[in-house]
Design a protein around this motif. Structure first.
Motif, short mmCIF file in Angstrom:
data_model
loop_
_atom_site.label_atom_id
_atom_site.label_comp_id
_atom_site.label_asym_id
_atom_site.label_seq_id
_atom_site.Cartn_x
_atom_site.Cartn_y
_atom_site.Cartn_z
N HIS A 15 -48.64 87.95 -19.53
CA HIS A 15 -48.10 86.72 -18.97
C HIS A 15 -48.07 86.78 -17.45
CE1 HIS A 15 -47.46 85.63 -22.94
NE2 HIS A 15 -46.11 85.53 -23.02
N VAL A 16 -47.85 87.98 -16.92
CA VAL A 16 -47.88 88.13 -15.46
C VAL A 16 -49.31 87.88 -14.96
CG1 VAL A 16 -47.62 89.76 -13.56
CG2 VAL A 16 -45.90 89.69 -15.39
N SER A 18 -51.59 86.18 -16.35
CA SER A 18 -51.98 84.77 -16.50
C SER A 18 -51.33 83.91 -15.43
CB SER A 18 -51.65 84.35 -17.94
OG SER A 18 -50.90 83.21 -18.00
N ALA A 19 -50.10 84.24 -15.06
CA ALA A 19 -49.43 83.47 -14.00
C ALA A 19 -50.10 83.72 -12.65
CB ALA A 19 -47.95 83.84 -13.95
N ARG A 22 -53.31 81.86 -12.54
CA ARG A 22 -52.99 80.46 -12.39
C ARG A 22 -52.76 80.14 -10.91
NH1 ARG A 22 -49.08 80.45 -16.57
NH2 ARG A 22 -50.69 80.04 -18.12
N GLY A 23 -52.01 81.02 -10.26
CA GLY A 23 -51.65 80.76 -8.85
C GLY A 23 -52.87 80.90 -7.93
N ARG A 25 -56.05 80.16 -8.80
CA ARG A 25 -57.24 79.53 -9.38
C ARG A 25 -58.04 78.75 -8.35
NH1 ARG A 25 -56.78 73.96 -11.15
NH2 ARG A 25 -54.81 73.14 -10.43
N ARG A 26 -57.38 78.32 -7.27
CA ARG A 26 -58.12 77.54 -6.29
C ARG A 26 -58.63 78.42 -5.14
NH1 ARG A 26 -58.35 72.37 -7.30
NH2 ARG A 26 -56.68 71.30 -8.41
N ASP A 109 -46.05 82.22 -4.52
CA ASP A 109 -47.49 81.96 -4.62
C ASP A 109 -48.14 81.80 -3.25
OD1 ASP A 109 -48.05 82.25 -7.23
OD2 ASP A 109 -48.01 80.11 -7.76
#
Lengths: 125, 731
Positions: A15-16, A18-19, A22-23, A25-26, A109
């Protein structure tokens, strides 16, 4: 895409990972992940990695141990530690790993992205 | 002859020699005069008025019985007239025959012989035998032939007490002469005995007065010392030695303070008062500043003509009495002021003494007991734990001493309190018990502190998991935080998309196809721009992951809260498998990166226990096991094996680690308070000692086995039937 720097995230908690992914991704980087030190070393052996961001507390080998090992085997790879309990880590160990930066959990983030861009040599927007 | 004069009242021979020599009086005439007088007196019944004499013992010697004759059978018989005369004595007569001068001498030494009778011996024999009769011996009466004047004179000269003519009146005269001599002799003999008695008594009194440890002095009315004993001379030595010393005044001999007192008392005590006065105590300051204490008794004697003073120096005994008083006061002060309660119990189990601290504890918070403590039965206060008698009763019954026994006491206000009690029998010098002395302390406060220490230790054991807790909370917090941030970005993007679709919807209503197409293009471009498919899929994923992270945090917090909670006041049926497993889960959650658990749980009956305390024990053992594994310093994960089983009437829980093990030197100390091998700050040193006391309180024990480098096994054994309901003491 081929030219993008590769960033390897190492944490035993999916989960870490994946987070984090996610942060980021750009960001103009390619993200790879590893669940432990052994997997991380496999990724490093497979191709050039610009930056490793590793958790501290992991089964088998600790994050600092991993980063210290990377420092000697892949000196050009930048190293960052992401840990919830940085106070407990002996200063000598941290020095041995020669870190580019340290982030504590929970992380911000924006801070993560800024540090990451500096590490991989990308201009901040 | 003078000696003889003293011993008899018969005037005859006492005056006789004088009469013979001075007056030329014929013994013949004298004897006859005497015989005549005696008969005349007898006729007048004067002699008969005398009391009977009892058995009269007479030694009779007749002629032909001289020296060398020893054969009794051949002794010549007595003259018939002599026998007749003796028969007239009236009193029974015991006749003794002396066979030889030696025998006569021996008989005369016997004080029970009343008289020696020499019957018409020849002069030489008579004189010989009379000389055998010692001067102090019995009287001797000589019978001579009628008118034998020469013989009678010889007899008197040789020491005879009296002579009797063997004449016409012989049978009548002889008993009268004999009675007179025997009476006189007996009176003399009695006087001699009483003289001896008086002499003995005088010697005894003299010895007492000389040897007694009290000074004695006799004063005449003028205060002059008439007599004093050795002790008095020792106490107050004479000023001038020599014969003059005896005539000193008392005031010159004794200290002024003492003599003043004696003189003063003499005035107040009448001189004729011969009754014994009570002892007076006089203190006298001496020159060196020392005070001596005298005890004086006085007595007037000889109708007040003289006074006797008995003076004892009681300074030492007074000092000893004072010391004893001081010691007694000190002991009493100590007993009354110590914080420990002290009671004395008699053989009947009654309290015969209780110090103030004891009364305070026994009375409780309601204050003083209305009817006091003394005389009440100890059973009113001291609990009999289970069926056993309490320590005081055990001590009364068989002298068993107790040291720091923990028991319960029911205060007068009805509250049970834990006490620590020591007692021992009160033995006299012969080792016979006279009861019990018991000392006890209220342990309520200590028990409360113990409980606090236990709770603190429990928190400290969690503290050792702090790194793990932080990690386990931080990970989910980390990704939840990041996800929230991300989801708000997603929401921003989606809002832009929804605005575009809203506009598309609006223009679609207006029906201008060109405008509609342009709006639809915008929507499509925006969807690509915000990566709509990804966002839609990932939004949900981020939500799920975050909610799972929140669950993880909730579990950790709940576990910690459950573990930190205090126990219920009473034992409750506890499932030890569950207690062990939930505790192991906390440890595993915190330490999962380094440790693997192997579990082998047997079926266990529930036991009455304080589950939180039991969990604390497990936590301690598990944290220790984990730390032992950590300190190996290797990368491979360690193993903690958990085994539970029910053996006979015990529940057995084994916690086996593959850690560093315990050094042999440390093994005997691991249950001691504050013993720790961990670095400063890593442990309280109270974990195992607390665990030990918890298990002990449950009636169980902890066993340990370890080999350095191979790990350790801790075995907790708890009885299925716990100790009695010790709620108050156990909390």
């Amino acid at each position: 895409m081929v030219d993008e720097p590769v960033v390897l995230l190492v944490d035993d908690d999916p989960h870490v990972l994946s987070a984090l992914r996610r942060g980021l991704r750009r960001e103009k980087v390619t993200i790879q992940t590893a669940r432990n030190a052994r997997e991380a070393l496999e990724r490093l052996a497979e191709g050039t990695i610009a930056l490793v961001i590793s958790d501290y507390c992991m089964p088998g080998m600790s994050g600092v141990e991993l980063l210290t090992m990377i420092r000697s085997d892949w000196p050009s790879t930048k190293r960052m530690l992401l840990s919830g309990w940085t106070d407990e880590i002996p200063a000598a160990e941290l020095n041995a790993a020669d870190l580019f930066g340290m982030l504590s959990k929970p992380w911000d983030d924006m801070e993560l992205r800024t540090t990451l861009r500096r590490a991989v040599g990308l201009a901040n927007d | 002859m003078i000696g003889r004069c003293e011993r008899t009242h018969a005037i005859g021979y006492s005056v006789w020699p004088l009469l013979v020599h001075v007056l030329g009086y014929s013994p013949d005439r004298w004897i006859r005069l005497q015989e005549w007088l005696r008969i005349a007196m007898h006729k007048n019944k004067i002699l008969e008025a005398e009391s009977p004499l009892g058995v009269i013992r007479i030694v009779v010697i007749v002629p032909g019985q001289g020296a060398g004759r020893s054969d009794e059978a051949e002794l010549p018989p007595m003259a018939v007239e002599t026998t007749a005369g003796l028969a007239r004595l009236g009193d029974p007569v015991e006749l003794l025959r002396a066979q030889s001068p030696d025998a006569l001498r021996l008989l005369c030494a016997d004080s029970s012989i009343d008289l020696v009778l020499l019957d018409r011996l020849d002069i030489a024999d008579m004189v010989d035998l009379l000389s055998e009769i010692q001067a102090t011996g019995p009287p001797s009466v000589v019978i001579v032939s009628d008118g034998a004047e020469e013989e009678s004179l010889e007899a008197f000269r040789a020491g005879a007490s009296d002579c009797v003519y063997f004449g016409p009146e012989f049978e009548r005269v002889l008993p009268l002469v004999l009675l007179e001599q025997v009476r006189g002799w007996r009176v003399h003999r009695q006087k001699r005995v009483s003289d001896q008695r008086i002499q003995q008594l005088e010697g005894l009194y003299a010895a007492i007065v000389t040897e007694m440890p009290t000074g004695m002095v006799v004063l005449d009315p003028g205060g002059l010392i008439v007599a004093e004993n050795a002790e008095f001379s020792r106490m107050f030595p004479p000023q001038n030695s020599g014969p003059a010393a005896a005539s000193e005044f008392l005031v010159a001999r004794i200290p002024i303070a003492l003599s003043e007192r004696i003189e003063k008392e003499s005035v107040s005590h009448s001189g004729t008062d011969s009754s014994r006065a009570p002892a007076e105590v006089v203190r006298v300051e001496e020159v060196e500043g020392e005070t001596r204490v005298y005890e004086i008794r006085r007595r007037a004697i000889e109708e007040g003509a003289r006074r006797i003073f008995l003076i004892s120096d009681v300074t030492e005994s007074e000092w000893l009495t004072d010391r004893l008083d001081v010691a007694r006061r000190e002991t009493r002060d100590i007993i009354e002021n110590i914080n420990s309660a002290l009671i004395v119990v008699d053989l009947a189990g009654r309290i015969s003494f209780a110090n103030p601290a004891a009364e305070r504890i026994l009375a409780g918070e309601d204050g003083a007991l209305s009817d006091g403590v003394s005389g009440r039965q100890i059973a009113d206060w001291f609990a009999a734990e289970d069926e056993d008698s309490n320590p005081i009763e055990a001590c009364l019954e068989n002298g068993t001493r107790s040291r720091g026994a923990e028991t319960l006491l029911l205060r007068a206000d009805g509250k049970w309190i834990p006490i620590g009690l020591s007692c021992s029998p009160r033995l006299d010098a012969q080792g016979v018990s006279h009861g019990v002395v018991a000392v006890f302390q209220d342990l309520s406060e200590i028990k409360e502190l113990e409980q606090q220490v236990r709770q603190t230790e429990k928190m400290a054991s969690i503290g050792q998991l702090a790194a793990g807790v932080a990690h386990e909370v931080n990970n989910p917090m980390g990704f939840i935080h990041a996800n929230l941030h991300q989801m708000s970005e997603y929401l921003g993007d989606l809002n832009k998309y929804f605005e575009a679709t809203d506009r598309l919807h609006q223009v679609a209503m207006e029906g201008d196809l060109e405008v509609i197409r342009a709006a639809a293009d915008d929507v499509r471009v925006l969807a690509r721009e915000i990566d709509l498919d990804y966002v839609r899929a990932d939004f949900e994923k981020a939500l799920l992951e975050s909610s799972e992270g929140a669950d993880r945090i909730r579990h950790i917090v709940k576990d910690l809260r459950d573990f930190s909670r205090a126990d219920l006041p009473a034992r409750t049926p506890a499932d030890l498998n569950q207690a062990l497993d939930s505790t192991a889960n906390i440890v595993f959650t915190m330490m999962k990166h380094r440790v693997e658990f192997e579990k082998d749980y047997g079926e266990l009956p529930k036991i009455a226990a304080y589950p939180m305390q039991i969990k604390q024990v497990f936590m301690n053992l598990l944290v220790n096991a984990y730390q032992a594994i950590e300190s190996r310093g290797t990368d491979e994960p360690g193993v903690i094996r958990l085994e539970t089983s029910s053996v006979d009437d015990e529940v057995v829980i084994r916690i086996i680690d593959s850690g560093l093990g315990i050094a042999e030197d440390d093994l005997p100390h691991i249950f001691e308070p504050f013993f720790t091998t961990k670095p400063v700050g890593a442990g309280t040193g109270l974990g195992l000692s607390t665990s030990f006391s918890i298990v002990e309180r449950h009636g169980g024990r902890i066993l340990v086995e370890s080999e350095v480098g191979r790990g350790a096994t801790f075995e907790v054994r708890l009885p299925l039937v716990g100790p009695g309901p010790d709620e108050a003491a156990g909390r």
